[in-house]
Design a protein around this motif. Structure first.
Motif, mmCIF file in Angstrom:
data_model
loop_
_atom_site.group_PDB
_atom_site.id
_atom_site.type_symbol
_atom_site.label_atom_id
_atom_site.label_comp_id
_atom_site.label_asym_id
_atom_site.label_seq_id
_atom_site.Cartn_x
_atom_site.Cartn_y
_atom_site.Cartn_z
ATOM 1 N N LEU A 137 0.681 -11.267 -10.535
ATOM 2 C CA LEU A 137 -0.776 -10.938 -10.096
ATOM 3 C C LEU A 137 -1.758 -11.798 -10.827
ATOM 4 C CD1 LEU A 137 -0.261 -7.292 -9.145
ATOM 5 C CD2 LEU A 137 -0.195 -9.083 -7.604
ATOM 6 N N ASP A 138 -2.917 -11.858 -10.477
ATOM 7 C CA ASP A 138 -4.153 -12.410 -11.179
ATOM 8 C C ASP A 138 -4.977 -11.475 -11.139
ATOM 9 O OD1 ASP A 138 -6.388 -13.668 -12.112
ATOM 10 O OD2 ASP A 138 -6.302 -15.539 -11.015
ATOM 11 N N PRO A 139 -5.314 -10.412 -12.312
ATOM 12 C CA PRO A 139 -6.249 -9.412 -12.052
ATOM 13 C C PRO A 139 -7.615 -9.880 -11.912
ATOM 14 C CG PRO A 139 -4.654 -9.560 -14.169
ATOM 15 C CD PRO A 139 -4.715 -10.655 -13.288
ATOM 16 N N LYS A 140 -8.061 -10.772 -12.468
ATOM 17 C CA LYS A 140 -9.288 -11.133 -12.231
ATOM 18 C C LYS A 140 -9.709 -11.423 -10.617
ATOM 19 C CE LYS A 140 -10.454 -13.318 -16.664
ATOM 20 N NZ LYS A 140 -10.857 -14.471 -17.613
ATOM 21 N N ALA A 141 -8.522 -12.044 -10.071
ATOM 22 C CA ALA A 141 -8.854 -12.518 -8.646
ATOM 23 C C ALA A 141 -8.774 -11.158 -7.822
ATOM 24 C CB ALA A 141 -7.727 -13.447 -8.203
ATOM 25 N N LEU A 142 -7.818 -10.471 -8.078
ATOM 26 C CA LEU A 142 -7.762 -9.014 -7.713
ATOM 27 C C LEU A 142 -9.196 -8.445 -7.684
ATOM 28 C CD1 LEU A 142 -4.055 -7.682 -8.981
ATOM 29 C CD2 LEU A 142 -4.876 -8.357 -6.430
ATOM 30 N N LYS A 143 -9.816 -8.411 -8.953
ATOM 31 C CA LYS A 143 -10.977 -7.382 -8.881
ATOM 32 C C LYS A 143 -12.178 -8.312 -8.160
ATOM 33 C CE LYS A 143 -14.151 -5.769 -12.363
ATOM 34 N NZ LYS A 143 -14.576 -5.922 -13.773
ATOM 35 N N ALA A 144 -12.136 -9.692 -8.082
ATOM 36 C CA ALA A 144 -13.205 -10.402 -7.432
ATOM 37 C C ALA A 144 -12.840 -10.163 -5.827
ATOM 38 C CB ALA A 144 -13.113 -11.727 -7.857
ATOM 39 N N GLN A 145 -11.838 -10.143 -5.333
ATOM 40 C CA GLN A 145 -11.668 -9.839 -4.031
ATOM 41 C C GLN A 145 -11.508 -8.323 -3.493
ATOM 42 O OE1 GLN A 145 -11.783 -12.356 -2.103
ATOM 43 N NE2 GLN A 145 -11.075 -14.073 -3.096
ATOM 44 N N ASN A 146 -11.627 -7.487 -4.494
ATOM 45 C CA ASN A 146 -11.602 -5.967 -4.382
ATOM 46 C C ASN A 146 -10.450 -5.725 -3.633
ATOM 47 O OD1 ASN A 146 -12.479 -3.330 -4.282
ATOM 48 N ND2 ASN A 146 -13.095 -3.683 -2.402
ATOM 49 N N ILE A 147 -9.260 -6.112 -4.274
ATOM 50 C CA ILE A 147 -7.996 -5.731 -3.728
ATOM 51 C C ILE A 147 -7.049 -5.037 -4.872
ATOM 52 C CG2 ILE A 147 -5.540 -6.815 -2.947
ATOM 53 C CD1 ILE A 147 -7.443 -9.046 -1.684
ATOM 54 N N ALA A 148 -6.241 -4.066 -4.556
ATOM 55 C CA ALA A 148 -5.567 -3.295 -5.390
ATOM 56 C C ALA A 148 -3.753 -3.884 -5.276
ATOM 57 C CB ALA A 148 -5.503 -1.772 -5.016
ATOM 58 N N GLN A 149 -3.498 -3.342 -6.428
ATOM 59 C CA GLN A 149 -1.915 -4.013 -6.676
ATOM 60 C C GLN A 149 -0.946 -3.430 -5.565
ATOM 61 O OE1 GLN A 149 -0.160 -3.152 -10.309
ATOM 62 N NE2 GLN A 149 -2.201 -4.039 -11.332
ATOM 63 N N SER A 150 -1.331 -2.315 -5.005
ATOM 64 C CA SER A 150 -0.781 -1.627 -3.763
ATOM 65 C C SER A 150 -0.872 -2.343 -2.636
ATOM 66 C CB SER A 150 -1.108 -0.325 -3.798
ATOM 67 O OG SER A 150 -2.463 -0.176 -3.553
ATOM 68 N N ASP A 151 -2.267 -3.087 -2.501
ATOM 69 C CA ASP A 151 -2.266 -3.999 -1.106
ATOM 70 C C ASP A 151 -1.313 -4.833 -1.237
ATOM 71 O OD1 ASP A 151 -4.384 -2.042 -0.326
ATOM 72 O OD2 ASP A 151 -5.702 -3.357 -1.649
ATOM 73 N N VAL A 152 -1.049 -5.458 -2.255
ATOM 74 C CA VAL A 152 -0.101 -6.824 -2.145
ATOM 75 C C VAL A 152 1.236 -6.189 -2.126
ATOM 76 C CG1 VAL A 152 0.733 -8.813 -3.692
ATOM 77 C CG2 VAL A 152 -1.712 -7.926 -3.988
ATOM 78 N N VAL A 153 1.585 -5.062 -2.739
ATOM 79 C CA VAL A 153 3.084 -4.538 -2.425
ATOM 80 C C VAL A 153 3.116 -4.363 -1.064
ATOM 81 C CG1 VAL A 153 4.548 -2.502 -3.057
ATOM 82 C CG2 VAL A 153 3.191 -3.694 -4.810
ATOM 83 N N ALA A 154 2.218 -3.566 -0.314
ATOM 84 C CA ALA A 154 2.282 -3.251 1.078
ATOM 85 C C ALA A 154 2.440 -4.292 1.865
ATOM 86 C CB ALA A 154 0.964 -2.487 1.419
ATOM 87 N N ALA A 155 1.683 -5.509 1.679
ATOM 88 C CA ALA A 155 1.838 -6.715 2.509
ATOM 89 C C ALA A 155 3.044 -7.372 2.427
ATOM 90 C CB ALA A 155 0.688 -7.835 1.897
ATOM 91 N N LEU A 156 3.542 -7.635 1.138
ATOM 92 C CA LEU A 156 5.088 -7.846 1.276
ATOM 93 C C LEU A 156 5.964 -6.836 1.817
ATOM 94 C CD1 LEU A 156 5.008 -9.159 -2.563
ATOM 95 C CD2 LEU A 156 5.069 -10.510 -0.510
ATOM 96 N N SER A 157 5.925 -5.704 1.744
ATOM 97 C CA SER A 157 6.927 -4.622 2.243
ATOM 98 C C SER A 157 6.985 -4.703 3.805
ATOM 99 C CB SER A 157 6.490 -3.528 1.589
ATOM 100 O OG SER A 157 6.730 -3.472 0.211
ATOM 101 N N THR A 158 5.765 -4.854 4.362
ATOM 102 C CA THR A 158 5.625 -4.830 5.731
ATOM 103 C C THR A 158 5.912 -6.170 6.435
ATOM 104 O OG1 THR A 158 3.404 -5.181 5.703
ATOM 105 C CG2 THR A 158 4.077 -2.841 5.494
ATOM 106 N N GLN A 159 5.666 -7.277 5.795
ATOM 107 C CA GLN A 159 5.918 -8.664 6.541
ATOM 108 C C GLN A 159 7.253 -9.406 5.831
ATOM 109 O OE1 GLN A 159 1.750 -10.452 6.977
ATOM 110 N NE2 GLN A 159 1.503 -9.331 5.370
ATOM 111 N N ASN A 160 8.126 -8.722 5.249
ATOM 112 C CA ASN A 160 9.354 -9.379 4.756
ATOM 113 C C ASN A 160 10.521 -8.364 5.096
ATOM 114 O OD1 ASN A 160 10.892 -11.443 3.290
ATOM 115 N ND2 ASN A 160 10.523 -10.042 1.365
#
Length: 208
Positions: free
Chosen positions: A84-107
């Motif tokens: 994860l890129d913390p700066k990019a997450l903050k800039a896009q207003n995305i939480a780590q849990s959003d990335v985990v959810a995206a991987l879990s539901t589409q893989n």
């Protein structure tokens, strides 16, 4: 053995996700491996050698009655990591849990039913898992103002390995070692014979 197994299972809850259960074997001073397989290759990487030993050769060996096969020594245990890129997450207003959810539901790979063709009935699996690791980077996370934010915008998925804890060399080259132990009251000769029949000392793309 039952008590040790029960205690070890409770400890798993306190260990990092993905930790494999321990293999419990009754051991004494006279218990030594009855067979050892050295797996090496001139074309495969250490991750591929470990994967071959763990998920192909070991799976075939543990089906032999009375055999115990600990996890391989040497090699590198493959792991697909998401950096994860913390700066990019903050800039896009995305939480780590959003990335985990995206991987879990589409893989996902799971059974969806069966199909009857003639006298046979075949299981049908729904495979929505990307065929290449690089394509995990293209999975969408969410849409903001008409723009689709994908995994690659805030992270990088890569094929890697966990920190290597031991090294095995065969003829000077990095390799993997599988030890075959006898469990219970099984005959040593029967276990050795069964192990040799399953893998007659040769491994495709490598040698043992």
């Amino acid at each position: 053995m039952a008590q040790v197994t029960a205690v070890s299972q409770t400890v798993l809850k306190q260990l990092p996700p993905g930790t494999t259960p321990p293999l419990i074997i009754q051991y004494n001073a006279s218990s030594v491996p009855i067979l050892q397989y050295g797996i090496s290759s001139k074309s495969l990487s250490e991750q591929q050698i470990f994967d071959l030993a763990m998920n192909t050769i070991r799976v075939g060996l543990i089906s032999v009655p009375g055999v115990g096969v600990p996890f391989p020594y040497g090699g590198r245990q493959r792991v697909v990591s998401v950096d994860l890129d913390p700066k990019a997450l903050k800039a896009q207003n995305i939480a780590q849990s959003d990335v985990v959810a995206a991987l879990s539901t589409q893989n996902l790979v799971f059974p969806s039913g069966t199909a009857k063709i003639g006298a046979n009935e075949y299981p049908i699996d729904l495979n929505t898992s990307p065929s290449l690791i690089e394509r995990l980077n293209d999975l969408p996370i969410k849409t903001v103002d008409g723009t689709v934010l994908r995994i690659r915008d805030v992270a990088q998925v890569r094929d890697g390995y966990v920190p290597q804890q031991n090294i095995v060399r065969q003829d000077g080259a990095r390799s993997t070692l599988l030890s075959v132990l006898k469990n219970g009251s099984a005959s040593t000769l029967q276990v050795a014979s069964g192990g040799q029949r399953r893998h007659g000392g040769r491994v495709e793309n490598g040698h043992g």
